[in-house]
Design a protein around this motif. Structure first.
Motif, PDB file in Angstrom:
ATOM      1  N   UNK A   1       0.824  -1.213   0.000  1.00 18.74           N
ATOM      2  CA  UNK A   1       0.000   0.000   0.000  1.00 18.74           C
ATOM      3  C   UNK A   1       0.862   1.269   0.000  1.00 18.74           C
ATOM      4  N   UNK A   2       1.932   1.222   0.817  1.00 18.19           N
ATOM      5  CA  UNK A   2       2.825   2.383   0.859  1.00 18.19           C
ATOM      6  C   UNK A   2       3.446   2.643  -0.511  1.00 18.19           C
ATOM      7  N   UNK A   3       3.860   1.569  -1.181  1.00 17.38           N
ATOM      8  CA  UNK A   3       4.437   1.738  -2.512  1.00 17.38           C
ATOM      9  C   UNK A   3       3.436   2.343  -3.482  1.00 17.38           C
ATOM     10  N   UNK A   4       2.177   1.827  -3.413  1.00 17.30           N
ATOM     11  CA  UNK A   4       1.153   2.374  -4.312  1.00 17.30           C
ATOM     12  C   UNK A   4       0.892   3.845  -4.023  1.00 17.30           C
ATOM     13  N   UNK A   5       0.828   4.180  -2.705  1.00 16.76           N
ATOM     14  CA  UNK A   5       0.583   5.580  -2.351  1.00 16.76           C
ATOM     15  C   UNK A   5       1.714   6.479  -2.835  1.00 16.76           C
ATOM     16  N   UNK A   6       2.946   5.986  -2.641  1.00 15.95           N
ATOM     17  CA  UNK A   6       4.089   6.811  -3.075  1.00 15.95           C
ATOM     18  C   UNK A   6       4.061   7.017  -4.583  1.00 15.95           C
ATOM     19  N   UNK A   7       3.717   5.935  -5.341  1.00 23.29           N
ATOM     20  CA  UNK A   7       3.634   6.087  -6.794  1.00 23.29           C
ATOM     21  C   UNK A   7       2.512   7.034  -7.192  1.00 23.29           C
TER      22      UNK A   7
END
Length: 260
Positions: free
Chosen positions: A146-152
């Protein structure tokens, strides 16, 4: 000075050879070659058979080389086979160890299940703890995703915001330039209107001064009339000059507006 004598004495070669006499041949003649000793048909057959059989020394050498190669091949085979057997033994040992470990684990599990209720509850708690640990690992992995998706998504939004900001800045610049052009055009129009108003007021004053009552005109002398006519001519000349300048300025302003 006389010419040189370049003449050479000519000798007949055939006559010279006859004068020399017979030549002594050092090598064999044709007759010697034809009268050479030749082998019989039987001797020839024997030579051919020997060639077909070949020499014994060559055959012995070939046999020795073949034996050496065979020995070397046998050694290499033994080495390879020994390596394979070692690999198999090591694999078998590892499999046996794995089987023993599995059996030990199964025994431990069976002993836990056969124990009292307390032990069963403890085993349940351990299994639940293991399941909880697995759940926690899954949750952590989900959080990371989720963090990766949010950062992207943030990066994409930041890039879109930057693009929108640049576009808005460009639009503002275009608007400011358009407003400046409009203000300049309005100023030019005001200046033209003021100039035309001043010209009309000056003309009206001149006309008012020219339209005096007839009684006063009669009283004036001929000299005053002449002076007035001279002044009026000068003023008219000035008006014509101003009118020409105005036309030129209007044409220039119109060309500038069209270019803009």
């Amino acid at each position: 000075m006389g010419k040189r004598d370049n003449r050479v004495a000519y000798i007949n070669p055939i006559a010279a050879a006859r004068a020399r006499g017979p030549v002594q041949n050092s090598g064999p003649t044709i007759q010697d070659y034809l009268s050479r000793p030749r082998p019989t048909w039987e001797e020839l057959k024997e030579q051919l058979e020997k060639k077909k059989k070949g020499s014994r020394a060559l055959a012995d050498f070939e046999d020795k080389m073949n034996e050496k190669w065979r020995k070397e091949l046998a050694k290499n085979r033994e080495k390879r086979l020994g390596d394979k057997e070692r690999d198999k033994k090591s694999m078998d040992k590892e499999e046996k160890k794995d089987k023993k470990e599995k059996k030990k684990k199964e025994k431990k599990k069976s002993s836990r299940h056969s124990s009292s209720s307390s032990s069963s509850s403890s085993s349940d708690s351990s299994s639940s703890s293991s399941s909880e640990s697995e759940d926690e690992d899954e949750k952590k992995s989900l959080k990371k995703k989720r963090k990766r998706r949010k950062s992207s998504a943030r990066r994409a939004s930041d890039s879109s915001e930057e693009e929108s900001d640049t576009e808005s800045k460009k639009k503002k610049r275009f608007k400011e330039e358009g407003d400046k052009d409009k203000n300049e055009k309005e100023r030019r129009r005001k200046r033209k209107a003021e100039r035309s108003h001043k010209d009309s007021s000056s003309e009206s004053t001149v006309e008012s001064s020219g339209e005096e009552p007839e009684a006063k005109k009669k009283k004036r002398s001929s000299e005053e009339r002449e002076k007035f006519t001279v002044k009026s001519k000068k003023k008219r000349k000035k008006k014509h000059k101003k009118h020409g300048r105005k036309k030129k300025k209007k044409a220039a302003s119109q060309s500038d507006s069209e270019l803009d």
